[in-house]
Design a protein around this motif. Sequence first.
Motif, PDB file in Angstrom:
ATOM      1  N   LEU A  30       0.824  -1.201   0.000  1.00 41.50           N
ATOM      2  CA  LEU A  30       0.000   0.000   0.000  1.00 41.50           C
ATOM      3  C   LEU A  30       0.860   1.254   0.000  1.00 41.50           C
ATOM      4  O   LEU A  30       0.554   2.231  -0.685  1.00 41.50           O
ATOM      5  CB  LEU A  30      -0.923  -0.019   1.227  1.00 41.50           C
ATOM      6  CG  LEU A  30      -2.035   1.012   1.194  1.00 41.50           C
ATOM      7  CD1 LEU A  30      -2.922   0.783  -0.005  1.00 41.50           C
ATOM      8  CD2 LEU A  30      -2.851   0.925   2.470  1.00 41.50           C
ATOM      9  N   ILE A  31       1.952   1.223   0.744  1.00 44.91           N
ATOM     10  CA  ILE A  31       2.836   2.386   0.759  1.00 44.91           C
ATOM     11  C   ILE A  31       3.436   2.597  -0.632  1.00 44.91           C
ATOM     12  O   ILE A  31       3.550   3.727  -1.112  1.00 44.91           O
ATOM     13  CB  ILE A  31       3.956   2.218   1.815  1.00 44.91           C
ATOM     14  CG1 ILE A  31       3.358   2.217   3.218  1.00 44.91           C
ATOM     15  CG2 ILE A  31       4.987   3.327   1.696  1.00 44.91           C
ATOM     16  CD1 ILE A  31       4.352   1.896   4.301  1.00 44.91           C
ATOM     17  N   LEU A  32       3.790   1.509  -1.282  1.00 41.65           N
ATOM     18  CA  LEU A  32       4.322   1.652  -2.634  1.00 41.65           C
ATOM     19  C   LEU A  32       3.305   2.289  -3.558  1.00 41.65           C
ATOM     20  O   LEU A  32       3.642   3.073  -4.445  1.00 41.65           O
ATOM     21  CB  LEU A  32       4.714   0.275  -3.190  1.00 41.65           C
ATOM     22  CG  LEU A  32       5.910  -0.401  -2.533  1.00 41.65           C
ATOM     23  CD1 LEU A  32       6.094  -1.786  -3.109  1.00 41.65           C
ATOM     24  CD2 LEU A  32       7.167   0.415  -2.738  1.00 41.65           C
ATOM     25  N   TYR A  33       2.044   1.946  -3.331  1.00 50.99           N
ATOM     26  CA  TYR A  33       1.000   2.499  -4.184  1.00 50.99           C
ATOM     27  C   TYR A  33       0.758   3.959  -3.871  1.00 50.99           C
ATOM     28  O   TYR A  33       0.699   4.800  -4.765  1.00 50.99           O
ATOM     29  CB  TYR A  33      -0.295   1.693  -3.984  1.00 50.99           C
ATOM     30  CG  TYR A  33      -1.485   2.229  -4.739  1.00 50.99           C
ATOM     31  CD1 TYR A  33      -2.490   2.931  -4.090  1.00 50.99           C
ATOM     32  CD2 TYR A  33      -1.612   2.029  -6.107  1.00 50.99           C
ATOM     33  CE1 TYR A  33      -3.579   3.421  -4.779  1.00 50.99           C
ATOM     34  CE2 TYR A  33      -2.698   2.506  -6.806  1.00 50.99           C
ATOM     35  CZ  TYR A  33      -3.688   3.209  -6.129  1.00 50.99           C
ATOM     36  OH  TYR A  33      -4.763   3.688  -6.817  1.00 50.99           O
ATOM     37  N   VAL A  34       0.618   4.256  -2.577  1.00 52.43           N
ATOM     38  CA  VAL A  34       0.220   5.597  -2.186  1.00 52.43           C
ATOM     39  C   VAL A  34       1.340   6.605  -2.444  1.00 52.43           C
ATOM     40  O   VAL A  34       1.091   7.741  -2.859  1.00 52.43           O
ATOM     41  CB  VAL A  34      -0.175   5.604  -0.689  1.00 52.43           C
ATOM     42  CG1 VAL A  34      -0.338   7.003  -0.175  1.00 52.43           C
ATOM     43  CG2 VAL A  34      -1.452   4.832  -0.487  1.00 52.43           C
ATOM     44  N   ARG A  35       2.559   6.203  -2.219  1.00 54.06           N
ATOM     45  CA  ARG A  35       3.683   7.114  -2.422  1.00 54.06           C
ATOM     46  C   ARG A  35       4.202   7.087  -3.841  1.00 54.06           C
ATOM     47  O   ARG A  35       5.213   7.705  -4.138  1.00 54.06           O
ATOM     48  CB  ARG A  35       4.827   6.775  -1.439  1.00 54.06           C
ATOM     49  CG  ARG A  35       4.434   6.842   0.020  1.00 54.06           C
ATOM     50  CD  ARG A  35       3.809   8.159   0.426  1.00 54.06           C
ATOM     51  NE  ARG A  35       4.750   9.258   0.394  1.00 54.06           N
ATOM     52  CZ  ARG A  35       4.424  10.545   0.193  1.00 54.06           C
ATOM     53  NH1 ARG A  35       3.185  10.878   0.002  1.00 54.06           N
ATOM     54  NH2 ARG A  35       5.355  11.463   0.181  1.00 54.06           N
ATOM     55  N   GLU A  36       3.540   6.312  -4.680  1.00 59.16           N
ATOM     56  CA  GLU A  36       3.847   6.324  -6.112  1.00 59.16           C
ATOM     57  C   GLU A  36       5.293   5.944  -6.393  1.00 59.16           C
ATOM     58  O   GLU A  36       5.941   6.527  -7.260  1.00 59.16           O
ATOM     59  CB  GLU A  36       3.534   7.693  -6.725  1.00 59.16           C
ATOM     60  CG  GLU A  36       2.045   7.957  -6.746  1.00 59.16           C
ATOM     61  CD  GLU A  36       1.730   9.379  -7.177  1.00 59.16           C
ATOM     62  OE1 GLU A  36       2.598  10.252  -7.025  1.00 59.16           O
ATOM     63  OE2 GLU A  36       0.625   9.590  -7.658  1.00 59.16           O
ATOM     64  N   ILE A  37       5.771   4.972  -5.688  1.00 61.20           N
ATOM     65  CA  ILE A  37       7.123   4.491  -5.959  1.00 61.20           C
ATOM     66  C   ILE A  37       7.145   3.752  -7.286  1.00 61.20           C
ATOM     67  O   ILE A  37       8.092   3.833  -8.056  1.00 61.20           O
ATOM     68  CB  ILE A  37       7.600   3.531  -4.843  1.00 61.20           C
ATOM     69  CG1 ILE A  37       7.373   4.167  -3.471  1.00 61.20           C
ATOM     70  CG2 ILE A  37       9.044   3.135  -5.031  1.00 61.20           C
ATOM     71  CD1 ILE A  37       8.293   5.297  -3.168  1.00 61.20           C
TER      72      ILE A  37
END
Lengths: 233, 441
Positions: free
Chosen positions: A52-59
């Motif tokens: 989810l962090i990868l998604y939200v922070r647009e990595i």
Amino acid sequence: MIFYKRDAPLFIKGCCIYFGCFSMATLTRQDLNFGQVVADILCEFLEVAIHLILYVREIYPSGIFQKRKKYNVPVQMSCHPELNQYIQDTLHCVKPLIQKNEAEKVVMVIMDKEHHPVERFVFEISQPPLLSISSETLLSHVEQLLRAMILKISVCDAVLDNNPPGCTFTLLVHTREAATRNMEKVQVIKDFPWIVADEQEVHMEEAKLIPLKTMTSDILKMQLYVEERTQKN
Amino acid sequence: MDDLYLDNIDEFVNDQNKIVTYKWLSLTLGVHVNTAKQMLYHYLQQKRNESSGTPLHATYLVSGKCVENGSTYHKVSVVREDKLDAVKAKMDVTISVHVYSVQRAELKDSSPLYSTDYDAVKENLKNCNKYSAIRCAAAVPLSSSELQRAQEKALVPPVEKEISKPGFNENTSATSKPSAKQPAGIMGMFASKNASKSQESSKEVKTEQKEDFSLVETSKSKTASKANPMSNFFGKSAQKKADEKPNKSIKEEMDSSSTASATASLKQSQTSSKSETDVKEEQSKVSKALKVESKDTRNKTKRPEVVDSDDEKMLSQQKKRRRIKKPQPDSSDEEVVPDSPPVPNVHTPSPKKQVKREPVSHQEESSEVKRRKRRRVLRSNTFVDEDGAFVTEKGYVSESYSESEEEPESNSQAKDSSSLKQSFGKREEEKKEESEEDLCC
């Protein structure tokens, strides 16, 4: 304290779809695998949280993500096989540490192109020494708390500045003293070595601390906060 | 009304960084939903006029009549503020627009909106429609005897189905098309097919009935987006899926565990709307029947959706497809790795177990011949076993399809099925099942 890290994957291979499913037993005091159960819950949660962090922070571009369901709510998980494999392998190695309550923090470091960290998502974990499994609704309560954490990650955009383009991420584990000796002895997954983390990834200069969420339950205490570099570009 | 609510909303949004949906607000403050909507609107106005402080983002619920492909239908969608005007312009008649949520963060997808309401509704399950504007006199809780009968009925058909035909999750295409289009572009890379899809920007639809319908919807959107790699694999653009013909075998295999009303309305939507859009039926609330205990409504399947091909696109011949399977080396007992979807165009050295297939080519044939064949496909089935727990079984079942469809060669290994218990957070009384099997790769 010694920190371990693992590098993120670089290339694409075949495709695989996976899903994790977890089965819970009635937890009684006689159950030996209580630590294992907690470790399982936590590793599942960390996997979802990392995706989810990868998604939200647009990595990574949002196209590789797909909606899946976890804790009865939709979450975004990546379909990229190498990425998934990396995250799974990392957490698989972390799991025995959590089981023995040796993992203090699991940190997801987001670095810019020059490999300087810009953000660090820190999951501080602690297990109460006397694990009490008193209530029947323990699991649904834990699920609710984890759901709330997931929700908080989804809105963390509001309190964080945008990252520069071309960021990568890596996962670190902070362990307590005794664990270090065992880590080298036990190669949990072949060809997946853990190495001591660089100082520059562990400490971030000019860091701002932004708390996101704390959860307290009978079996687990977890705090999630973000260390953010003041100047990101 | 006094303005205290403005301070309340301000605290929720700015201090606690929450997403304030109108439903959550109505349940939290104990007001009618329409009042909550107005409150949010006033709050937004006030904050925007002040033009200071942190930026706020809002989502709106737009409903109106649309005409597409000659048929008129009622469309309800939740859209971000920046897309609001575009969506309103597309509609012939805009029936209602109201604020759906207010938050500080700019949301990238609609999942947090659902999450926000989930817990609020769950706490107020018995009276979640207390403040609702939707009324239905016939919607009363089932008595315990009726509930038992319903549960017994649900037990019987899925057991039969598991052997014969897998249950399809109905027409995910219509409702979940938009969100699946953009991912399909990059997913197609994984399946080695670059489908060009227009990106639909409006968010997924939601109903008042989060407990039941959205669950079905969530699983639908999941299967649809999961289906897209499959559909790419089948060598068709997703656009074609939108032109499904009504007489598909999907209809026969409607999942019996969905509620009757959900099925009815979805059937309706399937026949009425063929192309992509957010079609959504607002249902009257069915309260107790949809409680957590009612296993009928819990549809936790992750079935890949297989759609019969259209007559237009045919393939000239069966081609072998390469299938890469990565065995999960140290997967725990609880994790099961199903077979990967067939991936054409993979260039890596194959792991031990793999069935080779060649990429599919799109060749349009004028041939009208369509033969039906049977093949074995990995299907996932959810049913309730004797303990009353949910069991999801993934297994290969024979399924008929038409030859024009891209067809993976059935996997030589796999007759295994794994049964998994999904009971996290639901049934604490369950015993640990030793009968879990890993999917043998």
